[in-house]
Scaffold this motif. Structure first.
Motif, short mmCIF file in Angstrom:
data_model
loop_
_atom_site.label_atom_id
_atom_site.label_comp_id
_atom_site.label_asym_id
_atom_site.label_seq_id
_atom_site.Cartn_x
_atom_site.Cartn_y
_atom_site.Cartn_z
N ASP A 179 0.84 -1.20 0.00
CA ASP A 179 0.00 0.00 0.00
C ASP A 179 0.87 1.25 0.00
OD1 ASP A 179 -2.19 -1.64 0.17
OD2 ASP A 179 -2.67 -1.18 2.25
N VAL A 180 0.29 2.35 -0.44
CA VAL A 180 0.97 3.65 -0.43
C VAL A 180 0.10 4.63 0.35
CG1 VAL A 180 1.55 5.64 -1.88
CG2 VAL A 180 2.29 3.36 -2.56
N LEU A 181 0.73 5.41 1.21
CA LEU A 181 0.01 6.41 2.00
C LEU A 181 0.60 7.79 1.75
CD1 LEU A 181 -2.17 6.97 4.12
CD2 LEU A 181 -0.43 6.62 5.88
N ILE A 182 -0.25 8.72 1.37
CA ILE A 182 0.15 10.11 1.13
C ILE A 182 -0.42 10.95 2.26
CG2 ILE A 182 0.03 12.06 -0.48
CD1 ILE A 182 -0.65 9.97 -2.67
N HIS A 183 0.41 11.79 2.87
CA HIS A 183 -0.13 12.70 3.88
C HIS A 183 0.43 14.10 3.71
CE1 HIS A 183 3.53 11.54 6.31
NE2 HIS A 183 3.45 12.81 6.66
N ASN A 184 -0.40 15.06 4.01
CA ASN A 184 -0.01 16.46 3.96
C ASN A 184 1.07 16.73 5.00
OD1 ASN A 184 -0.35 19.44 4.82
ND2 ASN A 184 -1.54 19.32 2.93
N LEU A 185 2.04 17.56 4.66
CA LEU A 185 3.14 17.83 5.58
C LEU A 185 2.70 18.54 6.85
CD1 LEU A 185 6.00 18.89 3.14
CD2 LEU A 185 5.48 16.62 4.05
N LYS A 186 1.56 19.21 6.81
CA LYS A 186 1.11 19.97 7.97
C LYS A 186 0.16 19.18 8.87
CE LYS A 186 -0.76 24.51 9.28
NZ LYS A 186 -1.54 25.70 8.84
N ILE A 187 -0.30 18.02 8.42
CA ILE A 187 -1.25 17.27 9.24
C ILE A 187 -0.57 16.76 10.50
CG2 ILE A 187 -0.85 14.99 8.21
CD1 ILE A 187 -3.91 14.59 8.30
N ALA A 188 -1.27 16.80 11.63
CA ALA A 188 -0.75 16.27 12.89
C ALA A 188 -0.78 14.75 12.82
CB ALA A 188 -1.57 16.77 14.07
N HIS A 189 0.38 14.11 13.08
CA HIS A 189 0.44 12.67 12.98
C HIS A 189 1.48 12.10 13.94
CE1 HIS A 189 3.43 14.22 10.13
NE2 HIS A 189 4.07 13.06 10.20
N SER A 190 1.34 10.80 14.21
CA SER A 190 2.26 10.09 15.09
C SER A 190 2.18 8.61 14.75
CB SER A 190 1.89 10.31 16.57
OG SER A 190 0.65 9.67 16.86
N SER A 191 3.00 7.80 15.41
CA SER A 191 2.88 6.35 15.27
C SER A 191 3.48 5.68 16.50
CB SER A 191 3.60 5.85 14.00
OG SER A 191 4.98 6.12 14.06
N GLY A 192 2.86 4.58 16.93
CA GLY A 192 3.31 3.87 18.13
C GLY A 192 4.36 2.83 17.82
N GLU A 193 4.87 2.19 18.85
CA GLU A 193 5.86 1.14 18.67
C GLU A 193 5.18 -0.18 18.29
OE1 GLU A 193 7.16 -0.73 22.74
OE2 GLU A 193 6.99 1.44 23.02
N LEU A 194 5.97 -1.14 17.87
CA LEU A 194 5.44 -2.45 17.52
C LEU A 194 5.23 -3.28 18.79
CD1 LEU A 194 7.58 -3.49 14.40
CD2 LEU A 194 5.57 -2.04 14.51
N THR A 195 4.14 -4.04 18.81
CA THR A 195 3.88 -4.92 19.96
C THR A 195 3.88 -6.39 19.57
OG1 THR A 195 1.48 -4.75 19.63
CG2 THR A 195 2.51 -3.14 21.11
N THR A 196 3.52 -6.69 18.33
CA THR A 196 3.51 -8.09 17.89
C THR A 196 4.10 -8.27 16.49
OG1 THR A 196 1.23 -7.87 17.05
CG2 THR A 196 1.51 -8.68 19.31
N PHE A 197 3.94 -7.30 15.60
CA PHE A 197 4.48 -7.43 14.25
C PHE A 197 6.01 -7.38 14.32
CE2 PHE A 197 0.61 -5.55 11.77
CZ PHE A 197 -0.18 -6.56 12.29
N PRO A 198 6.71 -8.17 13.49
CA PRO A 198 8.18 -8.19 13.57
C PRO A 198 8.84 -6.91 13.07
CG PRO A 198 7.41 -9.59 11.77
CD PRO A 198 6.20 -9.18 12.54
#
Length: 290
Positions: A179-198
């Motif tokens: 998949d491909v994800l496009i996001h605006n440079l000004k949008i507020a975003h974050s991401s968490g750590e991995l818990t089960t995926f390698p």
């Protein structure tokens, strides 16, 4: 979809991106390209801190590569071919206009056990938000418990501070490999750590409109000029690998000022010798909590 195919976004997709600040393109890259990118990323990751542009994090007495910078210059030619491909450049032209330019290129890697999370932030705060974007090529699946991007829809149009925005309800953008994800440079975003995926590996390219950014003085003209020069050489890299494919028709208003080198990889490496001048992302520093 292969690198040789254009992906011109129609009016409804562009409207969705402008309104919400993000756009997901499911299964946008072919299984072959997905595998090629994985092999290239893993080869660079295996070098650890021996590769100068690898960012290494130590967690539980173990070292993890969490990011790789300047991938077009310092790696497998597949990344130069990707930058010069009809697939990527047609998306850039659709969203930024003909005067688009690539700001930076890098890889973000999350590995189970690295405890690596990305705090809420905005990549760039700019008035020209409708003509800026980051595009991520997902080499692995991601969900809300395993490194998926979390966004505040529409926050790219807000004048609130990032500290206020991060308190709002977020949406998790679950992804599958390819998949491909496009996001605006000004949008507020974050991401968490991995818990089960390698692992969660994402190849990123950032684009802006050169005229809009120069008007707003986001970057100096010398930096914009340097980065525009990458495009014709990246297109030549793609052509050399795929001579049977019609190359992307580049329509930048000043394209005649940027000749293509007979050895495009050498030209690209020369351009990358200049110091990186990318503006720092906008994070929340709330000192009232201390």
């Amino acid at each position: 979809m292969s690198l040789s195919k254009t992906y011109s976004l129609d009016a409804s997709l562009k409207e969705y991106f402008i309104e919400n600040g993000y756009l997901k393109l499911s299964k946008a890259i072919s299984p072959l390209l997905l595998q090629q990118l994985r092999v290239a990323v893993d080869a660079m990751t295996a070098k650890g801190n021996q590769l100068p542009d690898n960012a290494v994090l130590e967690s539980n007495n173990k070292q993890y590569v969490v990011a790789i910078d300047k991938i077009v210059a310092n790696s497998n030619p597949i990344f130069a071919e990707l930058l010069g491909s009809p697939l990527l450049l047609s998306i850039a032209a659709s969203l930024c206009g003909d005067d688009f330019f690539p700001v930076q290129d890098f890889i973000v890697i999350k590995t189970l056990g690295d405890h690596n999370e990305v705090k809420w932030h905005q990549d760039v705060v700019t008035k020209a938000h409708e003509k800026t974007f980051m595009i991520g090529f997902y080499l692995d699946a991601a969900n809300d418990e395993n490194g998926a991007l979390r966004v505040i829809p529409g926050s790219h149009k807000s004048n609130l501070s990032i500290c206020d925005l991060e308190k709002m309800e977020y949406q998790s953008l679950d992804m599958e490999a390819g998949d491909v994800l496009i996001h605006n440079l000004k949008i507020a975003h974050s991401s968490g750590e991995l818990t089960t995926f390698p692992q969660r590996r994402v190849v990123y390219f950032e684009f802006m409109s050169s005229s809009a950014i120069l008007q707003e003085n986001i970057y100096p003209e010398s930096f914009v000029d340097l980065r525009i020069g990458l495009i014709p050489n990246a297109i030549r890299c793609f052509q050399q690998k795929h001579p049977e494919v019609l190359p992307f028709h580049w329509n930048h208003p000043q394209k005649d000022n940027y000749p293509t080198n007979a050895n495009p990889i050498a030209a690209i490496n020369e351009l990358y010798k200049e110091p990186k001048k990318v503006r720092a992302a906008n994070y929340c520093f709330d000192f009232t909590t201390f």
